[in-house]
Scaffold this active site. Structure first.
Site, PDB file in Angstrom:
ATOM      1  N   ARG A 108      79.722   8.706  86.350  1.00  0.00           N
ATOM      2  CA  ARG A 108      79.114   7.747  85.341  1.00  0.00           C
ATOM      3  C   ARG A 108      80.072   8.144  84.021  1.00  0.00           C
ATOM      4  NH1 ARG A 108      73.132   7.603  83.287  1.00  0.00           N
ATOM      5  NH2 ARG A 108      73.226   5.774  84.842  1.00  0.00           N
ATOM      6  N   HIS A 135      76.978  -1.568  86.236  1.00  0.00           N
ATOM      7  CA  HIS A 135      75.976  -0.573  87.060  1.00  0.00           C
ATOM      8  C   HIS A 135      75.635  -1.079  88.276  1.00  0.00           C
ATOM      9  CE1 HIS A 135      73.532   2.898  87.256  1.00  0.00           C
ATOM     10  NE2 HIS A 135      72.703   2.587  86.100  1.00  0.00           N
ATOM     11  N   GLN A 138      72.517   0.369  90.337  1.00  0.00           N
ATOM     12  CA  GLN A 138      71.137   0.016  89.867  1.00  0.00           C
ATOM     13  C   GLN A 138      70.902  -1.797  90.363  1.00  0.00           C
ATOM     14  OE1 GLN A 138      69.165   1.260  87.387  1.00  0.00           O
ATOM     15  NE2 GLN A 138      67.710  -0.142  88.338  1.00  0.00           N
ATOM     16  N   ASP A 227      66.237  -4.111  79.416  1.00  0.00           N
ATOM     17  CA  ASP A 227      66.940  -2.985  79.263  1.00  0.00           C
ATOM     18  C   ASP A 227      67.007  -2.666  77.916  1.00  0.00           C
ATOM     19  OD1 ASP A 227      68.606  -0.779  79.740  1.00  0.00           O
ATOM     20  OD2 ASP A 227      70.252  -2.043  79.753  1.00  0.00           O
ATOM     21  N   CYS A 267      65.594  -1.141  84.240  1.00  0.00           N
ATOM     22  CA  CYS A 267      66.362  -0.202  84.970  1.00  0.00           C
ATOM     23  C   CYS A 267      66.049   0.899  84.394  1.00  0.00           C
ATOM     24  CB  CYS A 267      67.789  -0.494  84.615  1.00  0.00           C
ATOM     25  SG  CYS A 267      68.363  -0.632  83.028  1.00  0.00           S
ATOM     26  N   ARG A 295      66.549   3.225  93.541  1.00  0.00           N
ATOM     27  CA  ARG A 295      68.151   3.626  93.477  1.00  0.00           C
ATOM     28  C   ARG A 295      68.507   4.499  94.567  1.00  0.00           C
ATOM     29  NH1 ARG A 295      69.649   4.011  88.291  1.00  0.00           N
ATOM     30  NH2 ARG A 295      71.633   4.666  89.480  1.00  0.00           N
TER      31      ARG A 295
HETATM   32  N1   CP Z   1      68.727   3.574  85.319  1.00  0.00           N
HETATM   33  C1   CP Z   1      69.599   4.645  85.057  1.00  0.00           C
HETATM   34  O1   CP Z   1      70.702   4.537  85.539  1.00  0.00           O
HETATM   35  O2   CP Z   1      68.769   5.689  84.704  1.00  0.00           O
HETATM   36  P1   CP Z   1      69.599   7.140  84.282  1.00  0.00           P
HETATM   37  O3   CP Z   1      70.484   6.761  83.065  1.00  0.00           O
HETATM   38  O4   CP Z   1      68.551   7.988  84.026  1.00  0.00           O
HETATM   39  O5   CP Z   1      70.248   7.643  85.235  1.00  0.00           O
HETATM   40  N1  NVA Z   2      72.482  -0.348  79.451  1.00  0.00           N
HETATM   41  C1  NVA Z   2      71.918   1.009  79.615  1.00  0.00           C
HETATM   42  C2  NVA Z   2      71.492   1.113  80.985  1.00  0.00           C
HETATM   43  C3  NVA Z   2      71.153   2.655  81.043  1.00  0.00           C
HETATM   44  C4  NVA Z   2      70.660   2.868  82.733  1.00  0.00           C
HETATM   45  C5  NVA Z   2      72.928   2.120  79.167  1.00  0.00           C
HETATM   46  O1  NVA Z   2      74.029   1.446  79.451  1.00  0.00           O
HETATM   47  O2  NVA Z   2      72.751   2.708  78.307  1.00  0.00           O
END
Ligand code: CP
Ligand code: NVA
Length: 309
Positions: A108, A135, A138, A227, A267, A295
């Protein structure tokens, strides 16, 4: 780039429809197995996974670590202060070193280029656990959740309300592979990446619409999706975005306009009272927790796919 980086899982659009549907079928199978209490299916026995996190996480970290363990493997969490990819050490070196210890890498990161570089230099599969651009894990979990609740993804109408962000890009890319109707309703100036929109339109698979009118957008929706308005890396813009995004909160009234069949998805993490009301998250048609659970199941199938097992 339909054949790009097949060893990796970086974008949904790197795969064709049958591969994506096979991964989702596999997710259902392995989910049933794990939920039955079966603990003898251990395809990752003796395998290790490095998990690089440049940003915080609950779901991604816990679901990958738990899923890999349940299938017999061992996952190593590397937080923002650990390897500091690009700062303490260049991405190319991180990729080649980790490839000599680990069978798979999940990451990530902030810049999308970082995941591309990691994948290019790693000799083991790399899975995208979110970048500023997309993502994919997700949206695979979301597709699984829609299949379970609506019956199928093909032909459904998914309406996203909010910022044209990484989540939206993965929804768009899914629509270049699977025919469904995706609508993104966002404030002017917060539209998703234009090149991505063009690419998906050119693919001519799903129907996509980008609009600035949430009330019109939700009519006939099977799913209303929300989101955060300020993603990780944009938190200093949060106050300003709250002003600009007025009228884009998913509340009871908007869900009423969507109609009785509409499920609510997010999400997570959610900022209740900001992009969505507490009541919508807690309503009977909210499927945010089955969605979060998926997930793990979707990612187990993604890992099985890239590991060739
Ligand atoms: N939805 C998601 O990716 O959650 P986290 O940021 O907690 O991993
Ligand atoms: N759009 C959000 C998604 C988190 C899972 C971010 O990037 O923070």
């Amino acid at each position: 780039n339909a054949n790009a980086n097949q060893k990796d899982f970086l974008h949904i659009s790197d795969f064709n429809k049958s591969t994506i549907l096979n991964i989702l079928d596999r997710a259902k199978e392995v989910k049933a197995l794990i939920k039955s209490g079966e603990r003898t299916y251990l395809p990752f026995k003796g395998k290790t996974m490095a998990m690089i996190f440049a940003k915080p996480s609950m779901r991604t970290r816990v679901s990958f670590e738990t899923g890999f363990f349940l299938l017999g493997g061992h996952a190593i969490y590397l937080g923002p202060d650990d390897i500091q990819m690009g700062k303490r050490e260049g991405t190319r070196d991180v990729a080649r070193v980790l490839s000599r210890y680990n069978d798979i890498i999940m990451a990530r990161v902030f810049a999308h280029q970082d995941i591309l570089d990691l994948a290019n230099y790693a000799t083991v599969p790399v899975i995208n656990g979110l970048t500023d651009y997309n993502h994919p894990c997700q949206i695979m979990a979301d597709a699984l959740t829609i299949i379970e609740h609506v019956g199928q993804l093909e032909g459904t109408k998914v309406v996203y309300i909010g910022d044209g962000n990484n989540i939206v890009h993965s929804w768009l890319l899914l629509a270049s592979v699977i025919p469904f109707h995706f609508v993104c309703a966002c404030p002017k100036g917060f539209e998703p990446d234009q090149e991505t929109v063009k690419k998906v339109q050119h693919a001519g698979v799903g129907k996509i619409e980008i609009t600035n009118d949430p009330k019109e957008a939700v009519r006939g929706a099977d799913v209303v999706y929300s989101d955060v308005w300020a993603s990780m890396g944009q938190k200093e813009e949060a106050a300003k975005r709250r002003q600009v995004f007025q009228g884009f909160q998913v509340d009871e009234e908007l869900m009423k306009l969507a109609g009785r069949k509409a499920y609510f998805m997010h999400c997570l993490p959610a900022e209740r009272g900001v992009e969505v009301t507490d009541g919508v998250v807690e309503a009977p048609n909210s499927i945010v927790f089955p969605q979060a659970e998926n997930r793990m199941h979707a990612q187990n199938a993604i890992m099985l796919h890239v590991m060739g097992s």
